[in-house]
Design an enzyme around this catalytic site. Structure first.
Site, mmCIF file in Angstrom:
data_model
loop_
_atom_site.group_PDB
_atom_site.id
_atom_site.type_symbol
_atom_site.label_atom_id
_atom_site.label_comp_id
_atom_site.label_asym_id
_atom_site.label_seq_id
_atom_site.Cartn_x
_atom_site.Cartn_y
_atom_site.Cartn_z
ATOM 1 N N HIS A 66 38.006 35.122 54.059
ATOM 2 C CA HIS A 66 37.495 35.375 55.161
ATOM 3 C C HIS A 66 36.736 36.625 55.412
ATOM 4 O O HIS A 66 35.774 36.906 56.362
ATOM 5 C CB HIS A 66 38.603 35.736 56.314
ATOM 6 C CG HIS A 66 39.474 36.964 55.895
ATOM 7 N ND1 HIS A 66 40.167 37.031 54.714
ATOM 8 C CD2 HIS A 66 39.697 37.970 56.405
ATOM 9 C CE1 HIS A 66 40.646 38.346 54.463
ATOM 10 N NE2 HIS A 66 40.462 38.855 55.443
ATOM 11 N N ARG A 67 36.393 37.442 54.339
ATOM 12 C CA ARG A 67 35.658 38.311 53.721
ATOM 13 C C ARG A 67 34.962 38.052 52.505
ATOM 14 O O ARG A 67 35.873 37.893 51.805
ATOM 15 C CB ARG A 67 36.050 39.903 54.138
ATOM 16 C CG ARG A 67 36.420 40.332 55.430
ATOM 17 C CD ARG A 67 36.774 41.639 55.635
ATOM 18 N NE ARG A 67 37.105 42.280 56.933
ATOM 19 C CZ ARG A 67 36.458 42.255 58.007
ATOM 20 N NH1 ARG A 67 35.251 42.056 58.051
ATOM 21 N NH2 ARG A 67 37.100 42.774 58.855
ATOM 22 N N LYS A 95 46.746 42.810 50.282
ATOM 23 C CA LYS A 95 46.403 44.272 49.883
ATOM 24 C C LYS A 95 45.177 44.619 50.322
ATOM 25 O O LYS A 95 44.942 45.867 50.810
ATOM 26 C CB LYS A 95 46.501 44.194 48.252
ATOM 27 C CG LYS A 95 46.630 45.470 47.598
ATOM 28 C CD LYS A 95 46.082 45.384 46.005
ATOM 29 C CE LYS A 95 47.532 44.264 45.342
ATOM 30 N NZ LYS A 95 47.222 44.188 44.036
ATOM 31 N N LYS A 107 42.371 36.131 42.489
ATOM 32 C CA LYS A 107 43.017 36.105 40.936
ATOM 33 C C LYS A 107 42.725 35.461 39.974
ATOM 34 O O LYS A 107 42.515 33.887 40.216
ATOM 35 C CB LYS A 107 44.423 36.369 41.092
ATOM 36 C CG LYS A 107 45.225 37.233 40.244
ATOM 37 C CD LYS A 107 45.271 38.755 40.707
ATOM 38 C CE LYS A 107 45.819 39.533 39.760
ATOM 39 N NZ LYS A 107 45.911 40.730 40.476
ATOM 40 N N SER A 364 37.818 49.846 43.069
ATOM 41 C CA SER A 364 36.852 48.755 42.921
ATOM 42 C C SER A 364 35.784 48.496 43.731
ATOM 43 O O SER A 364 34.716 48.227 43.607
ATOM 44 C CB SER A 364 37.699 47.399 42.710
ATOM 45 O OG SER A 364 38.188 47.175 41.204
HETATM 46 N N1 GLU Z 1 44.259 43.702 39.397
HETATM 47 C C1 GLU Z 1 44.358 44.833 40.198
HETATM 48 C C2 GLU Z 1 45.332 44.565 41.263
HETATM 49 O O1 GLU Z 1 46.084 43.629 41.158
HETATM 50 C C3 GLU Z 1 43.021 45.297 40.682
HETATM 51 C C4 GLU Z 1 42.333 44.230 41.467
HETATM 52 C C5 GLU Z 1 40.639 44.578 41.799
HETATM 53 O O2 GLU Z 1 40.374 45.784 41.475
HETATM 54 O O3 GLU Z 1 39.970 43.895 42.150
HETATM 55 O O4 GLU Z 1 45.504 45.082 42.459
#
Ligand code: GLU
Length: 471
Positions: A66-67, A95, A107, A364
């Site tokens: 969605h983004r 998140k 992921k 990030s």
């Molecule tokens: N692997 C980390 C997490 O589970 C960071 C993900 C990221 O920085 O894109 O939040």
């Protein structure tokens, strides 16, 4: 983790989502749209190794776009599976929404036991895995941006960035195809410890809300609280170190793979980390009691339990024995749905992963912005701020007729550098996210716990986004 257990992980994330969605009035089918993983690729690729060939299996899931870009780490683990990757990608979507990071969730995982390979071999395998993902559009600066996760770090991210750059030498934003890179390769200061730092800022904000602290039948601030840390990897180590050194939290036990060490007077986390680096474990750490059955130490008396390793460590089997009034989820998915319900019924306050460990993806996001804007934070304004500060101090001294104390002068004449700005941005993101969660839990009677409140926040934000799109 077995296939059955990883399948349960996805089911658990979905049940947590459903529990929150049930408190909302969404248009029919929208909750299902948000919960569903949009795309997942499984790749099996051959690598020339040791005079022969080896086939590796990996995945990358895009839970939500969605983004864009979709964002989330890549883990290297001996046991990984599609449904685990889907669960982790879903958590990334929630998140990002909770932390106000304008990305979708993704992921990846590669089935590999890194210890079985030399550094050169891991580089070769990582580059092959990256090539496959790039080829299929699952790594791209504007569509899908990986980062470190369990078993990976800045070394792997640098290889991924370099692989992308070689394939697309004319892409001016190539460096933004992955985050968590070394600072010398387009990374950002503060990314390595960002998840731990975010946990510190998140817990500080929780303790700024006495009404929330009382939900855990505790009072006072963070200072002096007793904490048990499970897992001293990148996340647990920095979180425990910052909290103990800067907030006066007493880490009374550390649980690692080989067992746990206990010291009621508090463990020095830096010393434990160095010891672990040298010996491979915590057994034999001086001035601490060693317990072989590490998992049982999670059940000991403390104020805060910080599970910071794997998913699914607190289950129906041990939940009722957990005595900590606060569980701060540093890892992704450390509690199963059943454990969550058992603990909530007991009155345990659970500060959920999708909020508490969002520091990594937040920084990030800063790194990605730095990469696409091709300038580091603070470059334009730092010296300007310094000269303004100096003028201010001069004016002040003229007015009061005496020198400003050195410590105050130093603060006033200092322009912000990158790490200062990263910390400030992260602190702001964590505070704001917490305050939004707090607002939901304290004003909506149907929302009784912090995870549900965090999910409600995520669902509402994502729903808003979908409703303005044509699907
Ligand atoms: N692997 C980390 C997490 O589970 C960071 C993900 C990221 O920085 O894109 O939040």
């Amino acid at each position: 983790m077995s296939a059955v257990a990883s399948h349960a992980f996805l089911g658990d994330v979905d049940r947590m989502f459903d529990r929150a969605a049930a408190t909302l009035q969404l248009p029919p089918g929208l909750a299902e749209k948000i919960r569903t993983c949009n795309a997942i690729i499984q790749i099996k690729f051959g690598v020339e190794l040791r005079g022969g060939y080896r086939v590796f299996t990996g995945w990358r899931a895009v839970h939500s776009d969605h983004r864009l870009p979709a964002k989330g780490g890549i883990r290297f683990a001996a046991i990984a599976g599609q449904s685990e990757v889907e669960a982790l990608a879903a958590l990334m979507t929630y998140k990002c929404a909770i932390a106000g990071v304008p990305f979708g969730g993704s992921k990846g995982a590669l089935c590999i036991r890194p210890k079985d390979f030399t550094e050169d071999e891991i580089e070769h395998i990582t580059r092959r895995y990256a090539e496959e993902l790039i080829k299929h559009g699952f790594i791209n600066p504007s569509l899908n941006v990986p980062a470190p996760d369990m078993g990976t770090g800045e070394r792997e991210m640098a290889w991924i960035a370099d692989t992308y750059r070689k394939l697309f030498p004319s892409d001016i934003n190539a460096a933004a195809c992955v985050t968590g890179k070394p600072v010398t390769q387009g990374g950002i200061h503060g990314r390595t410890e960002a998840t731990g730092r975010g946990i510190q800022y998140g817990l500080r904000e929780f303790f700024r809300h006495p009404d929330d602290v009382r939900r855990a039948r505790l009072d006072g601030d963070l200072g002096g609280k007793r904490m048990i840390v499970q897992g001293l990897g990148n996340v647990g180590q920095y979180a425990a170190q910052f909290l103990s050194e800067e907030d006066d939290v007493r880490v009374t036990a550390v649980i690692e793979r080989d067992g746990a060490i206990i010291s009621e007077s508090g463990l020095n986390i830096e010393a434990v980390t160095n010891y672990k680096r040298q010996t491979g474990g915590v057994k034999g750490f001086p001035d601490a009691r060693f317990v072989e059955q590490g998992a049982t130490v999670m059940e000991m008396d403390c104020d805060i339990l910080l599970p910071a390793a794997m998913e699914g460590v607190i289950t129906r089997a041990n939940a009722s024995r957990i005595r900590a009034p606060i569980i701060a989820e540093a890892a992704n998915g450390p509690l199963t749905f059943e454990a969550d319900e058992i603990l909530l019924a007991k009155g345990t306050v659970i500060i959920p992963d999708a909020f508490l460990n969002a520091g990594g993806v937040t920084v990030s996001y800063f790194e990605w912005i730095k990469n696409i804007s091709h300038i580091r934070f603070g470059r334009m304004e730092r010296r300007y701020e310094e000269s303004r500060g100096k003028a201010l101090v001069d004016a002040l001294e003229l007015g009061i007729g005496k020198p400003v104390p050195e410590s105050i002068r130093k603060q006033l004449v200092q322009g912000a550098d990158e790490i200062t700005l990263v910390r400030s941005g992260l602190d702001d993101a964590m505070r704001e996210a917490y305050q939004s969660i707090h607002e939901i839990i304290s004003t909506r009677p149907a929302v009784k716990d912090f995870r549900t409140a965090a999910y409600v926040l995520a669902i509402e934000r994502i729903a808003q986004c979908y409703q303005s799109m044509s699907l």
